[in-house]
Design a protein around this motif. Structure first.
Motif, short mmCIF file in Angstrom:
data_model
loop_
_atom_site.label_atom_id
_atom_site.label_comp_id
_atom_site.label_asym_id
_atom_site.label_seq_id
_atom_site.Cartn_x
_atom_site.Cartn_y
_atom_site.Cartn_z
N GLN A 1 42.59 35.50 -45.01
CA GLN A 1 41.54 35.20 -46.02
C GLN A 1 41.73 34.40 -47.21
O GLN A 1 40.81 34.08 -48.06
CB GLN A 1 41.49 36.88 -46.53
CG GLN A 1 41.27 37.63 -45.26
CD GLN A 1 41.28 39.06 -45.69
OE1 GLN A 1 41.06 39.56 -46.96
NE2 GLN A 1 41.47 40.21 -44.82
N HIS B 1 42.34 30.87 -49.31
CA HIS B 1 41.81 29.34 -49.04
C HIS B 1 42.96 28.65 -48.53
O HIS B 1 44.07 28.31 -49.29
CB HIS B 1 41.29 28.82 -50.23
CG HIS B 1 40.84 27.28 -50.13
ND1 HIS B 1 39.79 27.03 -49.62
CD2 HIS B 1 41.28 26.05 -50.99
CE1 HIS B 1 39.73 25.96 -49.83
NE2 HIS B 1 40.61 25.31 -50.57
N LYS B 2 42.89 27.95 -47.33
CA LYS B 2 44.11 27.50 -46.87
C LYS B 2 43.90 25.98 -46.49
O LYS B 2 43.02 25.44 -46.16
CB LYS B 2 44.06 27.93 -45.23
CG LYS B 2 44.20 29.48 -45.22
CD LYS B 2 44.22 30.18 -43.64
CE LYS B 2 43.12 29.85 -43.00
NZ LYS B 2 41.83 30.72 -43.67
N ASP C 1 41.14 25.39 -44.12
CA ASP C 1 40.07 25.24 -44.52
C ASP C 1 39.68 23.87 -45.25
O ASP C 1 38.90 23.25 -45.12
CB ASP C 1 39.65 26.15 -45.77
CG ASP C 1 39.61 27.60 -45.37
OD1 ASP C 1 38.79 27.85 -44.34
OD2 ASP C 1 40.54 28.38 -45.81
N ARG C 2 40.83 23.22 -45.24
CA ARG C 2 40.86 21.85 -46.06
C ARG C 2 42.19 21.06 -45.37
O ARG C 2 43.05 21.74 -45.38
CB ARG C 2 41.00 21.93 -47.55
CG ARG C 2 39.62 22.42 -48.11
CD ARG C 2 38.50 21.61 -48.16
NE ARG C 2 38.72 20.40 -48.89
CZ ARG C 2 38.45 20.18 -50.23
NH1 ARG C 2 38.30 21.22 -50.80
NH2 ARG C 2 38.53 19.02 -50.76
N GLY D 1 39.08 24.78 -54.02
CA GLY D 1 38.08 24.53 -53.20
C GLY D 1 36.94 23.97 -53.42
O GLY D 1 36.05 24.02 -52.69
#
Length: 352
Positions: free
Chosen positions: A86, A88-89, A124-125, A351
Motif C-alpha cells: 500500500q 508508494h513503491k 509504482d515508479r 509521488g
C-alpha cells in the motif's frame, strides 16, 4: 513522511547512494535495512527471507514510501507483508542484470534477471541512473521473455515500464574546491574495482606500451580489491616500476588527496551504468578519458571519449601527456551534485 530504504546488496556505490539520500532528504523519517555485499546469488534471491527472519518488527510497521534498490525482491517482500504494497513503491536501478557482462567462468542467472523484472513490475515508479541503464534493461527483458516456453504478449508491459521510467543519477557530494582548474601534469589515475569487467588488461597494456616508448607519466592505481583479482595487476606493478606512485585501496582522506593530484582518469571498462569513480575524479578537475560505449556518450562530451580500442586510448593519452595544451578543459560536474538533484529526489518520494 515515513520511508523504508532497502538495499539488498550494499556495495560501495549503493552505500554511497543510500547515505546521501538519508543525509540530503533529512525531513524524511528514514528506516534503513541493508545486507552485506557478499554471496550474491543468495542475496538477490533470498533478501526477503533474510529480512523477515532478522527484521520482522521493522517490516511489520507501516510506511508512506518504500525506496528499494533493484537487487531487492520487492514482489516477494510485498507478498510476505501485504501492507507494504500500500506504500508508494520506488525501485532504483544502479545497474541491471540483463546488461551485466559475464566472465568465461559464469553462466546467465535466470533468477537474478527475474528478480529485477518482478521488482520493476511491482513498483509504482522506476528510476535508472542513466538512459543506457534504462534502455539496456528494457531490451534485455524483451530478449529474456522471448525465451519463455509460451509465446506470451510481453510488449505491452515492457512498453509501460519504459514509459514510466525516470532517469536520475546517483548524486555526488559537492566539494569545496574549484572544479575548473586546468592541469598540465602527467599523473594517470585508475580508481575502479580490480575485477575483470573493468577491463584492466587494456588499461595496463597501453601504459606499458607508453612506458616502453619513453613517454613520461606516473600512475596511481586505487580502487576496491578482492581476494581474486586479474593477474595483470601483479605484472603491471612490476613492469611499471617507479612510475607507480600509489597502489591499492586508500583511506578516504588519502584517496581524495591522490585523486586531486591526478591529471587524467581512464576507464577501459566493459561494464558501467554511471561510473561514480570517474565522476569523483572529474569533480577534482581530473580529465576523464572514457570509451565510446555504455553510459559514457550521454555523460561526457566527445572530447573526453576515445573509440574504445587500445590504439585509440594510447593515441589520446600520448597527445594529452606530451602536449598539455591540447587537453580540453575539465568538465562541469555541478549537474551531478546533490544540490542540483535533491529537488528531483524529493518529488520522486512524494509521488509527483
Amino acid at each position: 513522511m515515513r520511508a523504508l530504504l532497502l538495499s539488498a546488496y550494499a556495495a560501495a556505490s549503493h552505500r554511497h547512494w543510500a547515505s546521501g539520500v538519508v543525509e540530503w532528504l533529512d525531513d524524511v523519517e528514514w528506516t534503513l535495512l541493508e545486507l552485506p555485499p557478499r554471496h550474491f546469488r543468495w542475496r538477490i534471491r533470498g533478501n526477503p527471507l533474510s529480512w523477515m527472519l532478522r527484521d520482522h518488527e521493522i517490516l511489520a510497521q507501516r510506511y508512506d514510501v518504500i525506496l528499494a534498490t533493484s537487487m531487492v525482491d520487492l514482489a516477494t517482500l510485498c507478498g510476505l507483508y501485504p501492507h507494504l504494497g500500500q506504500a508508494h513503491k520506488v525501485v532504483y536501478f544502479h545497474e541491471n542484470q540483463f546488461a551485466y557482462p559475464l566472465s568465461r567462468h559464469q553462466k546467465p542467472q535466470a533468477e537474478a534477471l527475474m528478480v529485477n523484472l518482478y521488482s520493476a513490475l511491482a513498483a509504482d515508479r522506476l528510476v535508472f541512473n542513466t538512459a543506457y541503464n534504462r534502455d539496456s534493461f528494457v531490451a534485455g527483458a524483451r530478449r529474456f521473455l522471448k525465451r519463455m516456453p509460451e509465446n506470451l504478449p510481453a510488449a505491452r508491459p515492457l512498453a509501460k515500464l519504459a514509459e514510466a521510467a525516470e532517469v536520475l543519477p546517483v548524486p555526488i557530494s559537492p566539494l569545496h574546491r574549484p572544479s575548473s582548474l586546468r592541469k598540465a601534469g602527467r599523473r594517470i589515475i585508475w580508481n575502479h574495482r580490480w575485477e575483470y569487467d573493468k577491463n584492466p588488461e587494456d588499461f595496463f597494456a597501453v601504459l606499458i606500451s607508453l612506458a616502453e616508448r619513453g613517454i613520461e607519466f606516473d600512475v596511481a592505481v586505487m580502487g576496491q580489491t578482492f581476494r581474486d583479482c586479474p593477474t595483470i595487476f601483479d605484472e603491471a606493478r612490476q613492469r611499471l616500476g617507479e612510475r607507480v606512485v600509489c597502489w591499492g585501496p586508500q583511506p578516504e582522506g588519502a584517496y581524495r588527496e591522490v585523486l586531486a593530484s591526478g591529471d587524467v582518469v581512464v576507464s577501459t571498462t566493459w561494464h558501467e551504468f554511471q561510473g561514480l569513480s570517474i565522476m569523483e575524479a572529474a569533480q577534482s578537475s581530473v580529465l576523464p578519458l572514457v570509451p565510446e560505449r555504455l553510459c559514457f556518450p550521454e555523460l561526457y562530451a566527445a572530447e573526453y571519449r576515445y573509440d574504445g580500442t587500445r590504439e585509440g586510448l594510447e593515441s589520446t593519452l600520448e597527445a594529452w601527456l606530451t602536449s598539455p595544451d591540447r587537453r580540453p578543459p575539465p568538465p562541469d560536474v555541478s549537474a551531478w551534485e546533490w544540490p542540483a538533484l535533491v529537488g528531483r529526489y524529493r518529488a520522486l518520494l512524494s509521488g509527483r
